[in-house]
Every structure is written in structure tokens, then in C-alpha cells.
Scaffold this motif. Structure first.
Motif, PDB file in Angstrom:
ATOM      1  N   PRO A 171     -20.470   7.410  -4.334  1.00  0.00           N
ATOM      2  CA  PRO A 171     -19.999   6.148  -4.916  1.00  0.00           C
ATOM      3  C   PRO A 171     -18.784   5.615  -4.155  1.00  0.00           C
ATOM      4  O   PRO A 171     -17.906   6.373  -3.754  1.00  0.00           O
ATOM      5  N   LEU A 172     -18.740   4.307  -3.987  1.00  0.00           N
ATOM      6  CA  LEU A 172     -17.609   3.683  -3.319  1.00  0.00           C
ATOM      7  C   LEU A 172     -16.479   3.414  -4.313  1.00  0.00           C
ATOM      8  O   LEU A 172     -16.725   3.201  -5.500  1.00  0.00           O
ATOM      9  N   PRO A 173     -15.248   3.383  -3.833  1.00  0.00           N
ATOM     10  CA  PRO A 173     -14.156   2.971  -4.721  1.00  0.00           C
ATOM     11  C   PRO A 173     -14.361   1.530  -5.173  1.00  0.00           C
ATOM     12  O   PRO A 173     -14.974   0.725  -4.460  1.00  0.00           O
ATOM     13  N   VAL A 174     -13.827   1.212  -6.350  1.00  0.00           N
ATOM     14  CA  VAL A 174     -13.873  -0.165  -6.847  1.00  0.00           C
ATOM     15  C   VAL A 174     -12.478  -0.758  -6.944  1.00  0.00           C
ATOM     16  O   VAL A 174     -12.341  -1.968  -7.130  1.00  0.00           O
ATOM     17  N   ALA A 175     -11.438   0.089  -6.838  1.00  0.00           N
ATOM     18  CA  ALA A 175     -10.070  -0.385  -7.054  1.00  0.00           C
ATOM     19  C   ALA A 175      -9.094   0.304  -6.118  1.00  0.00           C
ATOM     20  O   ALA A 175      -9.302   1.445  -5.698  1.00  0.00           O
ATOM     21  N   ILE A 176      -8.022  -0.429  -5.814  1.00  0.00           N
ATOM     22  CA  ILE A 176      -6.891   0.100  -5.050  1.00  0.00           C
ATOM     23  C   ILE A 176      -5.640  -0.141  -5.881  1.00  0.00           C
ATOM     24  O   ILE A 176      -5.441  -1.228  -6.418  1.00  0.00           O
ATOM     25  N   GLN A 177      -4.786   0.875  -5.979  1.00  0.00           N
ATOM     26  CA  GLN A 177      -3.532   0.712  -6.707  1.00  0.00           C
ATOM     27  C   GLN A 177      -2.368   0.844  -5.715  1.00  0.00           C
ATOM     28  O   GLN A 177      -1.975   1.951  -5.346  1.00  0.00           O
ATOM     29  N   PRO A 178      -1.823  -0.279  -5.275  1.00  0.00           N
ATOM     30  CA  PRO A 178      -0.695  -0.243  -4.336  1.00  0.00           C
ATOM     31  C   PRO A 178       0.613  -0.659  -5.012  1.00  0.00           C
ATOM     32  O   PRO A 178       0.625  -1.229  -6.107  1.00  0.00           O
ATOM     33  N   HIS A 179       1.716  -0.410  -4.354  1.00  0.00           N
ATOM     34  CA  HIS A 179       3.026  -0.925  -4.757  1.00  0.00           C
ATOM     35  C   HIS A 179       3.095  -2.357  -4.244  1.00  0.00           C
ATOM     36  O   HIS A 179       3.112  -2.593  -3.030  1.00  0.00           O
ATOM     37  N   TYR A 180       3.137  -3.331  -5.169  1.00  0.00           N
ATOM     38  CA  TYR A 180       3.058  -4.733  -4.750  1.00  0.00           C
ATOM     39  C   TYR A 180       3.733  -5.620  -5.788  1.00  0.00           C
ATOM     40  O   TYR A 180       3.434  -5.530  -6.979  1.00  0.00           O
ATOM     41  N   ASN A 181       4.642  -6.463  -5.337  1.00  0.00           N
ATOM     42  CA  ASN A 181       5.312  -7.431  -6.210  1.00  0.00           C
ATOM     43  C   ASN A 181       6.038  -8.441  -5.324  1.00  0.00           C
ATOM     44  O   ASN A 181       5.933  -8.397  -4.094  1.00  0.00           O
ATOM     45  N   LEU A 182       6.773  -9.345  -5.950  1.00  0.00           N
ATOM     46  CA  LEU A 182       7.435 -10.419  -5.206  1.00  0.00           C
ATOM     47  C   LEU A 182       8.515  -9.930  -4.247  1.00  0.00           C
ATOM     48  O   LEU A 182       8.893 -10.659  -3.327  1.00  0.00           O
ATOM     49  N   VAL A 183       9.047  -8.738  -4.450  1.00  0.00           N
ATOM     50  CA  VAL A 183      10.063  -8.222  -3.537  1.00  0.00           C
ATOM     51  C   VAL A 183       9.520  -7.080  -2.677  1.00  0.00           C
ATOM     52  O   VAL A 183      10.278  -6.401  -1.982  1.00  0.00           O
ATOM     53  N   HIS A 184       8.211  -6.884  -2.694  1.00  0.00           N
ATOM     54  CA  HIS A 184       7.581  -5.824  -1.895  1.00  0.00           C
ATOM     55  C   HIS A 184       6.179  -6.303  -1.529  1.00  0.00           C
ATOM     56  O   HIS A 184       5.197  -5.938  -2.167  1.00  0.00           O
ATOM     57  N   ARG A 185       6.109  -7.131  -0.480  1.00  0.00           N
ATOM     58  CA  ARG A 185       4.867  -7.844  -0.196  1.00  0.00           C
ATOM     59  C   ARG A 185       4.176  -7.458   1.100  1.00  0.00           C
ATOM     60  O   ARG A 185       2.954  -7.349   1.150  1.00  0.00           O
ATOM     61  N   ASN A 186       4.926  -7.313   2.160  1.00  0.00           N
ATOM     62  CA  ASN A 186       4.337  -7.400   3.491  1.00  0.00           C
ATOM     63  C   ASN A 186       3.207  -6.433   3.769  1.00  0.00           C
ATOM     64  O   ASN A 186       2.127  -6.840   4.230  1.00  0.00           O
ATOM     65  N   ASP A 187       3.419  -5.146   3.518  1.00  0.00           N
ATOM     66  CA  ASP A 187       2.412  -4.162   3.895  1.00  0.00           C
ATOM     67  C   ASP A 187       1.091  -4.406   3.162  1.00  0.00           C
ATOM     68  O   ASP A 187       0.015  -4.346   3.762  1.00  0.00           O
ATOM     69  N   VAL A 188       1.170  -4.703   1.870  1.00  0.00           N
ATOM     70  CA  VAL A 188      -0.056  -4.939   1.106  1.00  0.00           C
ATOM     71  C   VAL A 188      -0.782  -6.175   1.620  1.00  0.00           C
ATOM     72  O   VAL A 188      -2.002  -6.158   1.821  1.00  0.00           O
ATOM     73  N   GLU A 189      -0.046  -7.249   1.856  1.00  0.00           N
ATOM     74  CA  GLU A 189      -0.683  -8.489   2.267  1.00  0.00           C
ATOM     75  C   GLU A 189      -1.249  -8.405   3.683  1.00  0.00           C
ATOM     76  O   GLU A 189      -2.275  -9.012   3.987  1.00  0.00           O
ATOM     77  N   GLU A 190      -0.588  -7.621   4.537  1.00  0.00           N
ATOM     78  CA  GLU A 190      -1.035  -7.531   5.922  1.00  0.00           C
ATOM     79  C   GLU A 190      -2.150  -6.518   6.137  1.00  0.00           C
ATOM     80  O   GLU A 190      -2.985  -6.696   7.029  1.00  0.00           O
ATOM     81  N   THR A 191      -2.201  -5.462   5.314  1.00  0.00           N
ATOM     82  CA  THR A 191      -3.163  -4.392   5.599  1.00  0.00           C
ATOM     83  C   THR A 191      -4.118  -4.074   4.445  1.00  0.00           C
ATOM     84  O   THR A 191      -5.285  -3.778   4.684  1.00  0.00           O
ATOM     85  N   ILE A 192      -3.642  -4.126   3.202  1.00  0.00           N
ATOM     86  CA  ILE A 192      -4.465  -3.692   2.069  1.00  0.00           C
ATOM     87  C   ILE A 192      -5.374  -4.808   1.552  1.00  0.00           C
ATOM     88  O   ILE A 192      -6.575  -4.590   1.321  1.00  0.00           O
ATOM     89  N   ILE A 193      -4.839  -6.000   1.374  1.00  0.00           N
ATOM     90  CA  ILE A 193      -5.663  -7.098   0.870  1.00  0.00           C
ATOM     91  C   ILE A 193      -6.843  -7.401   1.794  1.00  0.00           C
ATOM     92  O   ILE A 193      -7.964  -7.617   1.297  1.00  0.00           O
ATOM     93  N   PRO A 194      -6.686  -7.403   3.115  1.00  0.00           N
ATOM     94  CA  PRO A 194      -7.856  -7.653   3.958  1.00  0.00           C
ATOM     95  C   PRO A 194      -8.997  -6.658   3.741  1.00  0.00           C
ATOM     96  O   PRO A 194     -10.176  -7.051   3.709  1.00  0.00           O
ATOM     97  N   ILE A 195      -8.679  -5.379   3.563  1.00  0.00           N
ATOM     98  CA  ILE A 195      -9.759  -4.406   3.340  1.00  0.00           C
ATOM     99  C   ILE A 195     -10.329  -4.557   1.937  1.00  0.00           C
ATOM    100  O   ILE A 195     -11.531  -4.362   1.718  1.00  0.00           O
ATOM    101  N   ALA A 196      -9.498  -4.943   0.983  1.00  0.00           N
ATOM    102  CA  ALA A 196     -10.003  -5.199  -0.372  1.00  0.00           C
ATOM    103  C   ALA A 196     -10.971  -6.379  -0.357  1.00  0.00           C
ATOM    104  O   ALA A 196     -12.016  -6.347  -1.027  1.00  0.00           O
ATOM    105  N   GLU A 197     -10.639  -7.412   0.396  1.00  0.00           N
ATOM    106  CA  GLU A 197     -11.535  -8.568   0.499  1.00  0.00           C
ATOM    107  C   GLU A 197     -12.841  -8.193   1.187  1.00  0.00           C
ATOM    108  O   GLU A 197     -13.923  -8.621   0.764  1.00  0.00           O
ATOM    109  N   GLU A 198     -12.745  -7.360   2.200  1.00  0.00           N
ATOM    110  CA  GLU A 198     -13.944  -6.978   2.955  1.00  0.00           C
ATOM    111  C   GLU A 198     -14.930  -6.189   2.104  1.00  0.00           C
ATOM    112  O   GLU A 198     -16.154  -6.387   2.210  1.00  0.00           O
ATOM    113  N   PHE A 199     -14.408  -5.317   1.237  1.00  0.00           N
ATOM    114  CA  PHE A 199     -15.290  -4.421   0.486  1.00  0.00           C
ATOM    115  C   PHE A 199     -15.332  -4.727  -1.022  1.00  0.00           C
ATOM    116  O   PHE A 199     -15.855  -3.928  -1.784  1.00  0.00           O
ATOM    117  N   ASP A 200     -14.822  -5.883  -1.412  1.00  0.00           N
ATOM    118  CA  ASP A 200     -14.847  -6.312  -2.814  1.00  0.00           C
ATOM    119  C   ASP A 200     -14.193  -5.275  -3.718  1.00  0.00           C
ATOM    120  O   ASP A 200     -14.766  -4.830  -4.710  1.00  0.00           O
TER     121      ASP A 200
END
Length: 317
Positions: A171-200
Motif C-alpha cells: 500500500p502507498l502512503p496517503v499522508a505526509i506530516q511535516p513541520h509547516y506554518n507561516l514561520v516555517h515554510r521553505n523546505d516544505v514548499e520547495e521539496t515536500i509539496i511537489p512530491i505530495a502533488e505528484e502522488f496525491d
């Protein structure tokens, strides 16, 4: 309601964080928080088997135990519970044997037959990823877990997990739980969100309110005299840049008759692939504010304004 990735889990877009249960909220306070959350329309609870092992006298599993007792007492309908494995003092790591033993212990504490969403809490480089992927897959095959997720994994390791799962038919993962908020953005937006978009995959960010800083209650970097862990954690964000974010949240929130915290949660919900930010409450009277953040809709321009004021660019070499 919002679907978590491509799963069949449909939830109000806010997860109630269980990290405070058995720590800053005792059993009675935790029950009151859970009651207020569900009474207000909430249906997604997030915890981990290690909560709250850091408290003197605790062993880990206290949060799951409280949630389990509440589930048995209230018998709520349609509540989704997520928990995690790898950090419990007695069940450390992600070997196949540990994943199975820890899952069975979580099931007992929660008093359920199946965990709705089970995360690998932190990556364990000492165990071949193939072993961990297979272990999670067997939990799903055996009906102990409905869906799986990953927490605190790098984008490259998430991709590796998916590649292995696809190759072996797990089974594939369905969720990712990262550290993400208005004062902690860059890593998630640059690396995690693209893979989340790719694999739904759906993002369920923790520290959604930056240890309480994004409630607007902590506006000084001086943590002297502050005894609570929340205040200590929030103080580091109270820089000039951080306070500009608070001021903007306050200005936008006022237009909606909404709090700073609710506005911060609404911004996070507006980000690509974000399903349900995680926020915790020590007392029942804090819950309505969090629930408001699950329903507040910001305009495109308001989201862009918060994007701009919270943007951070690394210094050029």
C-alpha cells in the motif's frame, strides 16, 4: 469536509493534536477538549505512541490511553484517529518486529480494532526501508491499519518509500506530516509539496501555530519568567519579521471577525495539498477558535499578502 490524499478518509480540515493529553492536559481536561472538539464538528484526532514520554513519571502511550478511554466512554461516530510509531521508549525504531509490536500496543491503548491512519513518525536509517515498507503493508493486509503515512521524512526518502511500495505491491502512503506554518515554510514548499502533488498525498502539518506564536499571545523574544513549554517555544519567533506576520494576521482576521490563530490556520489550509493542520488545546475554551480556523475562507489576495509578509529568502553567499 476534506479527503486525505486518495484515501477514503473524509474529515473536517482540522486535526486535534493529542500531544498535550497526559502532559499539560490531565484526563478530565483532555475529555473536555475532546468533547468540545467533536461537539463543534471536529472528527480527526492526531496522536503518537510516544506522547507524552518526556513528562517525568510517564512511560509513553498516555495520550493514546486517554483517547481510548474517551472513545470507550463517548462512542463517537465517524471519528478518525491517527497515531505514529518509532519514538516510544519501549518501541523505538522501524524494524518489522517493532512496527508490529508497537501497532498492537497502540490498538490496545486506543481500544480499537483498526488504526485509521498510521504514520512512520521519524525515519529510521538503521533499518532497510524495504523492511519498514513491508511491515506497514502487512499491517494493512492484516486489517490492523486502514491507511499509512510518513512524518518527518525528506522528499527523497518519501519517493524511495513509494518506489519500493510500487515495486513490491505494498500500500502507498496517503499522508505526509511535516513541520509547516507561516514561520516555517521553505523546505516544505520547495521539496515536500511537489512530491505530495505528484502522488496525491495529503499534508497534515504539525506545529501549525508555531508552538503558540501564531496565536498572537507571545510577542517578546524574552522568555524569562515564562514557565510553560509553549511560551518557551514561541518566544524564538517573536522577531521583527515574525511580529510583522502577527500584525498582518490580526489585520486580516479583523475583517472576518476571526482570531489570529484561526487566520493562521486558514492560510495553512489554503496551501497546495494541505488537508488538515494539527492544532492542540489544553482547555475546552480554546477549541472553538481552532474550529473557526477550519471554516474560515481567506480571499486570494489575503493569502497572497500573508505569502509575501512571511516569505524568507536565504542570504546569498
Amino acid at each position: 469536509m476534506t479527503r486525505i490524499g486518495n484515501s477514503d478518509l473524509d474529515v473536517l480540515p482540522l486535526a486535534l493534536g493529542g500531544n498535550v493529553f497526559g502532559w499539560t492536559a490531565d484526563r478530565d481536561a483532555s475529555f473536555a477538549v475532546l468533547d468540545a472538539f467533536v461537539d463543534g464538528g471536529g472528527d480527526f484526532i492526531d496522536t503518537a505512541d510516544s506522547y507524552s514520554s518526556w513528562v517525568p513519571g510517564n512511560e509513553g502511550g498516555e495520550s493514546e490511553t486517554i483517547i481510548g478511554e474517551w472513545l470507550a466512554s463517548r462512542k463517537p461516530s465517524g471519528v478518525v484517529v491517527a497515531t505514529k510509531v518509532s519514538q516510544h521508549p519501549l518501541f523505538s525504531g522501524l524494524s518489522a518486529d517493532n512496527v508490529r509490536t508497537a501497532a498492537e500496543a497502540s490498538l490496545r491503548r486506543l481500544g480499537v480494532d483498526e488504526i485509521d491512519l498510521y504514520y512512520a513518525h521519524f525515519d529510521d536509517a538503521s533499518v532497510p526501508l524495504e523492511e519498514t515498507v513491508a511491515a506497514f503493508g502487512r499491517l494493512v493486509d492484516d486489517g490492523l491499519v486502514r491507511h499509512i503515512g510518513v512524518s518527518n521524512y525528506s522528499a527523497s526518502r518519501i519517493r524511495e518509500w513509494i518506489d519500493i511500495a510500487q515495486r513490491v505491491g505494498a500500500p502507498l502512503p496517503v499522508a505526509i506530516q511535516p513541520h509547516y506554518n507561516l514561520v516555517h515554510r521553505n523546505d516544505v514548499e520547495e521539496t515536500i509539496i511537489p512530491i505530495a502533488e505528484e502522488f496525491d498525498l495529503g499534508l497534515v502539518p504539525y506545529y501549525a501555530l508555531a508552538s503558540g506564536f501564531l496565536t498572537g499571545k507571545y510577542r517578546s523574544t524574552d522568555a524569562a519568567g515564562q514557565s510553560s513549554p509553549r511560551a518557551q517555544g514561541a518566544a524564538k519567533y517573536a522577531t521583527a519579521a515574525g511580529l510583522r506576520i502577527i500584525d498582518t494576521l490580526e489585520e486580516i482576521g479583523a475583517k472576518h471577525d476571526a482570531s489570529i490563530a484561526a487566520t493562521a490556520l486558514a492560510w495553512l489550509r489554503a496551501q497546495p495539498t494541505v488537508v488538515a493542520p494539527i492544532a492542540s488545546a489544553r482547555t475546552a475554551d480554546q477549541v472553538p477558535d481552532l474550529l473557526a480556523g477550519a471554516r474560515l475562507e481567506l480571499s486570494t489576495e489575503e493569502v497572497r499578502l500573508l505569502d509575501r509578509v512571511s516569505e524568507w529568502t536565504p542570504a546569498q553567499a
